[in-house]
Design an enzyme around this catalytic site. Structure first.
Site, mmCIF file in Angstrom:
data_model
loop_
_atom_site.group_PDB
_atom_site.id
_atom_site.type_symbol
_atom_site.label_atom_id
_atom_site.label_comp_id
_atom_site.label_asym_id
_atom_site.label_seq_id
_atom_site.Cartn_x
_atom_site.Cartn_y
_atom_site.Cartn_z
ATOM 1 N N GLN A 113 24.065 0.079 -2.966
ATOM 2 C CA GLN A 113 23.852 1.056 -4.037
ATOM 3 C C GLN A 113 24.483 2.401 -3.709
ATOM 4 O OE1 GLN A 113 19.511 0.710 -3.098
ATOM 5 N NE2 GLN A 113 19.478 2.894 -3.630
ATOM 6 N N CYS A 119 18.194 1.220 -6.680
ATOM 7 C CA CYS A 119 17.708 0.020 -5.983
ATOM 8 C C CYS A 119 17.070 -0.992 -6.926
ATOM 9 C CB CYS A 119 16.730 0.409 -4.885
ATOM 10 S SG CYS A 119 15.287 1.327 -5.473
ATOM 11 N N HIS A 425 11.079 2.141 -3.191
ATOM 12 C CA HIS A 425 12.266 1.291 -3.071
ATOM 13 C C HIS A 425 11.957 -0.110 -3.571
ATOM 14 C CE1 HIS A 425 16.240 0.445 -1.602
ATOM 15 N NE2 HIS A 425 15.846 -0.436 -0.713
ATOM 16 N N ASN A 448 18.191 -6.399 1.146
ATOM 17 C CA ASN A 448 18.277 -4.996 0.753
ATOM 18 C C ASN A 448 19.579 -4.741 -0.011
ATOM 19 O OD1 ASN A 448 17.577 -2.317 0.502
ATOM 20 N ND2 ASN A 448 17.417 -1.916 2.695
#
Length: 507
Positions: A113, A119, A425, A448
């Site tokens: 990102q 996110c 997040h 992630n």
């Protein structure tokens, strides 16, 4: 998005281990007992005026200097970063990146990102791309996160101006008006906001609407947009006041005039955004995407963004998925929403079914075993290390208590109440290690969106204890939730939390 390093462990001082057995520890009851405890009386302060006096400092230094452990800590930390120095080696060894249940199909590449707070959009598209890649037999693929980002930012601008019209009678320094103006177009979002975008605008592959400088580095664009939007909000407030002062104008006509003015002001927002991010495809306009399959064969897909979305989400439709949360401040087995939180005006509200932490875990296990990755929201900066080759999220990871002779005792509810913790997040769970004897999850594989150099090739391992303390939300398809939770969600009878509640944090 991410937060700074936390100061709180999983263990609650003087209580059973809240993380080892969520069934044996009632956090709500513990918080009540702590708040009703009798204060200590009979002792006198060294500084009666409430300031820090030199005798205070002398007393504190005397205690610290008399402790050999503190002296050693001072020697070590004078020239070393406490985060890297106080890492627990046993904790590193105890939590391997190995899992006995993973989503069978593997996606690539690891997404990034970059310098943005997208996110939640990356987590959403990372979940959906599994089915796209599997069906089309792709080696690497990304959906356009920027496409959703454009429509989200444009709609959030409209949402804020609609709220400005709605709340025009409130003073400009009213708490709600002030809160809404603080960050009217945050990069962050929630699952239901992503669903609103998907259902309204669909999806496109990244080559159809690629990254731009301001999608990857959003701060300059956000700064300019917020400047204009706050100005526009005041313009609408002034117009509302003048319209209401004219008693010949009906409320319906006044609202119509305000919305016409708002649309005029939104032209400036669109102009700034389209120049900075590029003009996006229309959701009902056909595009042609040409690509190679994993074996190097040419192929193409033709259709609209909405058709593309529907074509690759039929198995586990996002519209049939919802959020389970664990918020120990509030009653379980109830539906919650957050006042004034959203992106598309008139869209699906943000809805959460609040339940025990084990219910979130079991829903994840069912989903992973069925081959479906899971979107989840957490407080990522707490007791975690995403540096290259590490990728560990574990409450035992830092030896803060040992090094400083302190006890870190806030509960999950207390951290929410004191702004110590919130959903900061969103990521994806793509694997879980389940204890073969107890059937309980031990650790989770986390995908992630911070690039290949974050964690172990873009992935983290999350301990069960960390999950208990810092995971707040998982999004599951109705087929993986309990009938009771589906019934609560479908009831639509929600408790409304204030706009500034921690559950309104945007991941």
């Amino acid at each position: 998005m991410g937060s700074s390093v936390s100061k709180v462990p999983a263990q609650v001082s003087g209580t059973p281990d809240a993380t080892s057995s969520s069934e044996s520890f009632d956090e709500k009851r513990f918080v009540r007992s702590q708040s009703s405890a009798s204060p200590t009386v009979g002792s006198s302060p060294l500084a009666t005026d409430g300031s820090i006096s030199l005798p205070n400092v002398d007393a504190w230094e005397s205690a610290a200097s008399a402790d050999p452990k503190i002296q050693l800590t001072r020697t070590i930390l004078a020239n070393n970063n406490l985060r890297t120095t106080l890492v627990s080696r046993p904790a590193q060894v105890a939590i391997p990146h190995v899992f006995n249940h993973e989503v069978e199909f593997k996606t690539a590449p690891v997404t990034s990102q970059k310098s943005s707070g997208r996110c939640w959009l990356f987590a959403t598209t990372n979940v959906i791309r599994y089915e796209v890649m599997r069906k089309l037999k792709l080696k690497e693929f990304q959906l356009s996160q920027s496409y959703l980002f454009f429509w989200d930012k444009l709609n959030k601008s409209n949402y804020y101006l609609e709220l400005s019209i709605e709340n025009a009678d409130l003073p400009v320094d009213d708490r709600l008006v002030n809160f809404l103006a603080r960050d009217p177009i945050s990069d962050g979002g929630q699952w239901d906001m992503a669903l609103n975008l998907l259902e309204t605008y669909g999806l496109v592959p990244q080559p159809i609407y690629p990254e731009s400088y301001h999608s990857s580095t959003s701060s300059p664009l956000n700064t300019l947009l917020k400047l204009k939007l706050r100005e526009h909000a005041l313009t609408l407030r002034a117009l509302s006041s003048s319209l209401k002062a004219d008693h010949s104008i009906s409320p319906e006509s006044a609202l119509s005039a305000l919305r016409a003015k708002k649309e005029e002001l939104m032209q400036e927002v669109y102009t700034i955004m389209s120049a900075s991010l590029g003009v996006p495809p229309k959701p009902d306009a056909a595009f042609t995407w040409e690509y190679y399959t994993e074996d190097g064969k040419y192929a193409k897909w033709e259709g609209t963004p909405l058709q593309f979305y529907k074509a690759f989400t039929a198995k586990f439709s996002p519209s049939e998925s919802f959020s389970l949360i664990n918020d120990p401040r509030n009653e379980y087995n109830k539906l919650y929403t957050v006042n004034k939180l959203g992106n598309i005006w008139g869209g699906r509200p943000v809805l959460y079914v609040n339940t025990e932490i084990d219910e979130l875990k079991q829903a994840i296990v069912r989903s992973i075993k069925a081959g479906q990755p899971v979107f989840f929201g957490c407080d990522v900066g707490q007791f975690s290390d995403s540096s290259k080759g590490v990728g560990i999220m574990d409450t035992d990871y830092f030896e803060y208590e040992q090094a400083f002779n302190i006890t870190l005792g806030l509960t999950k509810a207390q951290r929410l109440d004191t702004n110590e913790s919130a959903m900061t997040h969103a990521m994806v769970i793509s694997g879980v290690h389940v204890d073969e004897q107890t059937g309980r999850p031990v650790r989770f594989k986390v995908e992630n969106s911070w690039g290949e150099d974050s964690g172990v090739k873009g992935h983290n391992v999350m301990s069960d204890k960390w999950f208990d303390q810092f995971v707040f939300q998982v999004v599951v398809h109705k087929s993986f939730a309990t009938k009771e939770h589906v019934k609560i969600f479908e009831s639509g009878e929600s408790v409304v939390l204030p706009a500034w509640d921690p559950m309104g944090a945007l991941a």
